[in-house]
Scaffold this motif. Structure first.
Motif, PDB file in Angstrom:
ATOM      1  N   LEU A   7       0.866  -1.183   0.000  1.00 16.05           N
ATOM      2  CA  LEU A   7       0.000   0.000   0.000  1.00 16.05           C
ATOM      3  C   LEU A   7       0.904   1.234   0.000  1.00 16.05           C
ATOM      4  CD1 LEU A   7      -2.982   1.111   0.378  1.00 16.05           C
ATOM      5  CD2 LEU A   7      -2.403   1.241   2.808  1.00 16.05           C
ATOM      6  N   GLY A   8       1.043   1.863  -1.135  1.00 13.29           N
ATOM      7  CA  GLY A   8       1.868   3.068  -1.253  1.00 13.29           C
ATOM      8  C   GLY A   8       3.270   2.847  -0.733  1.00 13.29           C
ATOM      9  N   HIS A   9       3.755   3.800   0.064  1.00 17.17           N
ATOM     10  CA  HIS A   9       5.107   3.724   0.631  1.00 17.17           C
ATOM     11  C   HIS A   9       5.110   3.014   1.987  1.00 17.17           C
ATOM     12  CE1 HIS A   9       6.801   6.733  -2.201  1.00 17.17           C
ATOM     13  NE2 HIS A   9       5.601   7.268  -2.143  1.00 17.17           N
ATOM     14  N   THR A  10       3.972   2.496   2.421  1.00 16.12           N
ATOM     15  CA  THR A  10       3.891   1.916   3.768  1.00 16.12           C
ATOM     16  C   THR A  10       4.441   0.493   3.780  1.00 16.12           C
ATOM     17  OG1 THR A  10       1.746   0.818   3.511  1.00 16.12           O
ATOM     18  CG2 THR A  10       1.694   3.166   4.097  1.00 16.12           C
ATOM     19  N   ASP A  11       4.525  -0.094   4.979  1.00 12.85           N
ATOM     20  CA  ASP A  11       4.882  -1.515   5.066  1.00 12.85           C
ATOM     21  C   ASP A  11       3.626  -2.385   5.168  1.00 12.85           C
ATOM     22  OD1 ASP A  11       4.071  -0.861   7.578  1.00 12.85           O
ATOM     23  OD2 ASP A  11       5.957  -1.344   8.584  1.00 12.85           O
ATOM     24  N   ILE A  12       2.478  -1.805   4.833  1.00 17.87           N
ATOM     25  CA  ILE A  12       1.216  -2.556   4.846  1.00 17.87           C
ATOM     26  C   ILE A  12       1.051  -3.265   3.496  1.00 17.87           C
ATOM     27  CG2 ILE A  12      -1.313  -2.370   5.030  1.00 17.87           C
ATOM     28  CD1 ILE A  12      -0.848   0.277   6.633  1.00 17.87           C
ATOM     29  N   GLN A  13       0.708  -4.547   3.529  1.00 17.07           N
ATOM     30  CA  GLN A  13       0.437  -5.296   2.305  1.00 17.07           C
ATOM     31  C   GLN A  13      -1.064  -5.536   2.216  1.00 17.07           C
ATOM     32  OE1 GLN A  13       2.854  -7.438   0.302  1.00 17.07           O
ATOM     33  NE2 GLN A  13       4.467  -6.113   1.080  1.00 17.07           N
ATOM     34  N   VAL A  14      -1.624  -5.380   1.025  1.00 21.31           N
ATOM     35  CA  VAL A  14      -3.067  -5.612   0.867  1.00 21.31           C
ATOM     36  C   VAL A  14      -3.320  -6.628  -0.244  1.00 21.31           C
ATOM     37  CG1 VAL A  14      -3.721  -3.325   1.720  1.00 21.31           C
ATOM     38  CG2 VAL A  14      -3.380  -3.645  -0.736  1.00 21.31           C
ATOM     39  N   SER A  15      -4.379  -7.412  -0.084  1.00 17.17           N
ATOM     40  CA  SER A  15      -4.722  -8.378  -1.128  1.00 17.17           C
ATOM     41  C   SER A  15      -5.197  -7.627  -2.377  1.00 17.17           C
ATOM     42  CB  SER A  15      -5.781  -9.365  -0.632  1.00 17.17           C
ATOM     43  OG  SER A  15      -6.848  -8.709   0.013  1.00 17.17           O
ATOM     44  N   SER A  16      -4.890  -8.187  -3.547  1.00 15.34           N
ATOM     45  CA  SER A  16      -5.221  -7.504  -4.808  1.00 15.34           C
ATOM     46  C   SER A  16      -6.724  -7.456  -5.056  1.00 15.34           C
ATOM     47  CB  SER A  16      -4.523  -8.186  -5.985  1.00 15.34           C
ATOM     48  OG  SER A  16      -5.022  -9.502  -6.134  1.00 15.34           O
ATOM     49  N   ILE A  17      -7.478  -8.238  -4.290  1.00 10.76           N
ATOM     50  CA  ILE A  17      -8.934  -8.115  -4.249  1.00 10.76           C
ATOM     51  C   ILE A  17      -9.286  -7.630  -2.848  1.00 10.76           C
ATOM     52  CG2 ILE A  17     -11.156  -9.329  -4.410  1.00 10.76           C
ATOM     53  CD1 ILE A  17      -9.987  -9.753  -7.046  1.00 10.76           C
ATOM     54  N   ARG A 168      -0.282  10.009  14.673  1.00  8.84           N
ATOM     55  CA  ARG A 168       0.608  10.001  15.845  1.00  8.84           C
ATOM     56  C   ARG A 168      -0.053   9.385  17.073  1.00  8.84           C
ATOM     57  NH1 ARG A 168       5.206  13.169  15.065  1.00  8.84           N
ATOM     58  NH2 ARG A 168       5.112  14.323  13.098  1.00  8.84           N
ATOM     59  N   SER A 169      -1.382   9.514  17.160  1.00  8.60           N
ATOM     60  CA  SER A 169      -2.091   8.922  18.305  1.00  8.60           C
ATOM     61  C   SER A 169      -2.273   7.418  18.140  1.00  8.60           C
ATOM     62  CB  SER A 169      -3.470   9.579  18.454  1.00  8.60           C
ATOM     63  OG  SER A 169      -4.324   9.129  17.412  1.00  8.60           O
ATOM     64  N   GLY A 170      -1.938   6.885  16.964  1.00  8.16           N
ATOM     65  CA  GLY A 170      -2.063   5.444  16.732  1.00  8.16           C
ATOM     66  C   GLY A 170      -3.462   5.022  16.315  1.00  8.16           C
ATOM     67  N   LYS A 171      -4.371   5.976  16.139  1.00  7.38           N
ATOM     68  CA  LYS A 171      -5.745   5.603  15.788  1.00  7.38           C
ATOM     69  C   LYS A 171      -5.893   5.273  14.303  1.00  7.38           C
ATOM     70  CE  LYS A 171      -7.678   7.831  19.746  1.00  7.38           C
ATOM     71  NZ  LYS A 171      -8.382   8.913  20.374  1.00  7.38           N
ATOM     72  N   ILE A 172      -5.066   5.865  13.476  1.00  8.32           N
ATOM     73  CA  ILE A 172      -5.039   5.488  12.057  1.00  8.32           C
ATOM     74  C   ILE A 172      -3.584   5.238  11.665  1.00  8.32           C
ATOM     75  CG2 ILE A 172      -7.134   6.807  11.551  1.00  8.32           C
ATOM     76  CD1 ILE A 172      -5.533   8.949  10.233  1.00  8.32           C
ATOM     77  N   ARG A 173      -3.394   4.331  10.703  1.00  7.95           N
ATOM     78  CA  ARG A 173      -2.005   3.998  10.316  1.00  7.95           C
ATOM     79  C   ARG A 173      -1.579   4.707   9.044  1.00  7.95           C
ATOM     80  NH1 ARG A 173      -1.261  -2.215   9.772  1.00  7.95           N
ATOM     81  NH2 ARG A 173       0.966  -1.726   9.797  1.00  7.95           N
ATOM     82  N   ALA A 174      -2.502   4.844   8.081  1.00  3.25           N
ATOM     83  CA  ALA A 174      -2.157   5.448   6.793  1.00  3.25           C
ATOM     84  C   ALA A 174      -3.371   6.224   6.302  1.00  3.25           C
ATOM     85  CB  ALA A 174      -1.769   4.358   5.800  1.00  3.25           C
TER      86      ALA A 174
END
Lengths: 184, 160
Positions: A7-17, A168-174
């Motif tokens: 997902l963009g520049h993040t270290d999050i991986q998402v399924s292509s569906i 910064r509060s950790g409530k959202i990641r990206a």
């Protein structure tokens, strides 16, 4: 296995569906929503997209049901970290005035919207928080023939500042955009 | 993209994705946004890849199946104008000639575009969901892709 993509520049991986949800609470019951989630996640989907607006068509009486159905499933299932949950904050519009006196992408609105989504989703973080449509007059939802209209708009640095605080509060990641143009 | 410009200038978070409509009936994303998506790594999360179910072919020849979205909610005319109906017929016929269901061809087209990060599917039954998910590994042959381009040339973006 379904391919995973970054997902963009993040270290999050998402399924292509990604599993969409906007029928839950209107065309689908809570039990049907949970059956879809069970089926999708046992077949390699780990990315689920919802919105505070849903279900569609949006109505004050049903608003929030979709996130609540996803939330009750998340609580029962556990293993929250295996999943990537995306939701969205409404943008401005006469047809959505029932949201907190009218949605805008101000710090006050976004902070309250995130809290309400977290409560419905029964989780303490959102992986991807999106702006459902822009906080300015422009062409989206299939509108053609651009004509510039001056409108009251929340400045982008203010929007990003509010989202930065939430990250910064950790409530959202990206963060992400939706129904956007190349300018935005 | 102003959101990226402002974020870099003020050291605020970068946007990581853009969720816009994208399907065989609406490829407007390719005009101004696909290059940004690629170069800036703001991948497309494609919504309405089946154009509200129209690209499954279930509304062909004026059919209005009960419990289907466009039967229940007539306000969704965005995907249902005469140009979209004509293009849908051409895409459905191409899929069938190529040994695929219209759903398979429409979803595989979206999932395999290089600027797409994820293809957002929606279903109202487990049968639809299974049919949608199983398209994930489908690769479209060059011959089908060039036929898709030919239809697109004749009828570009009928449901923006």
């Amino acid at each position: 296995m379904i391919e995973l993509r970054p997902l963009g520049h993040t270290d999050i991986q998402v399924s292509s569906i990604c599993l969409g949800t906007m029928t839950w609470g209107e065309q689908n019951t809570e039990a049907e929503a949970h059956a879809q989630l069970d089926y999708a996640t046992t077949h390699g989907i780990q990315f689920i997209d919802t919105a505070e607006l849903y279900p569609v068509p949006p109505r004050p009486e049903t608003q929030g049901r979709t996130e609540s159905y996803l939330g009750s499933w998340l609580r029962q299932r556990g293993h929250r970290d295996d999943l990537v949950i995306a939701t969205k904050a409404c943008g401005p519009g006469d047809w959505v005035q029932y949201f907190r006196g009218g949605p805008r992408h101000t710090a006050a609105y976004l902070t309250a919207a995130v809290e309400d989504s977290l409560a419905r989703l029964q989780t303490d973080y959102i992986d991807l928080y999106q702006l459902h449509w822009p906080d300015r007059a422009t062409n989206f939802f299939g509108q053609l023939g651009y004509r510039h209209r001056e409108s009251s708009e929340t400045p982008i640095d203010e929007i990003l500042g509010a989202l930065d605080t939430l990250v910064r509060s950790g409530k959202i990641r990206a963060i992400g955009l939706s129904n956007e143009t190349p300018w935005g | 993209m102003r959101f990226l410009e402002v974020a870099r200038h003020a050291q605020l978070p970068l946007v990581q994705s853009i969720q816009n409509p994208y399907s065989l009936l609406n490829r407007t994303f390719e005009i101004g946004l696909a290059e940004i998506a690629h170069r800036e790594r703001v991948g497309l999360l494609a919504y309405s890849p089946l154009a509200f179910g129209v690209l499954t072919g279930k509304y062909r020849h004026n059919q209005r199946p009960s419990n289907a979205r466009l039967t229940l909610f007539t306000r969704f005319s965005r995907y249902n104008n005469p140009e979209a109906i004509a293009a849908t017929e051409a895409y459905c016929a191409l899929a069938e000639q190529s040994g695929m269901t219209p759903t398979e061809m429409a979803l595989a087209f979206v999932t395999t575009r290089p600027f797409v990060t994820s293809n957002i599917i929606g279903a109202t039954s487990l049968q639809q969901l299974a049919e949608n998910i199983q398209t994930h590994s489908r690769v479209l042959p060059e011959s089908v892709l060039s036929e898709i381009e030919a239809i697109h040339q004749r009828q570009p973006n009928p449901a923006p």
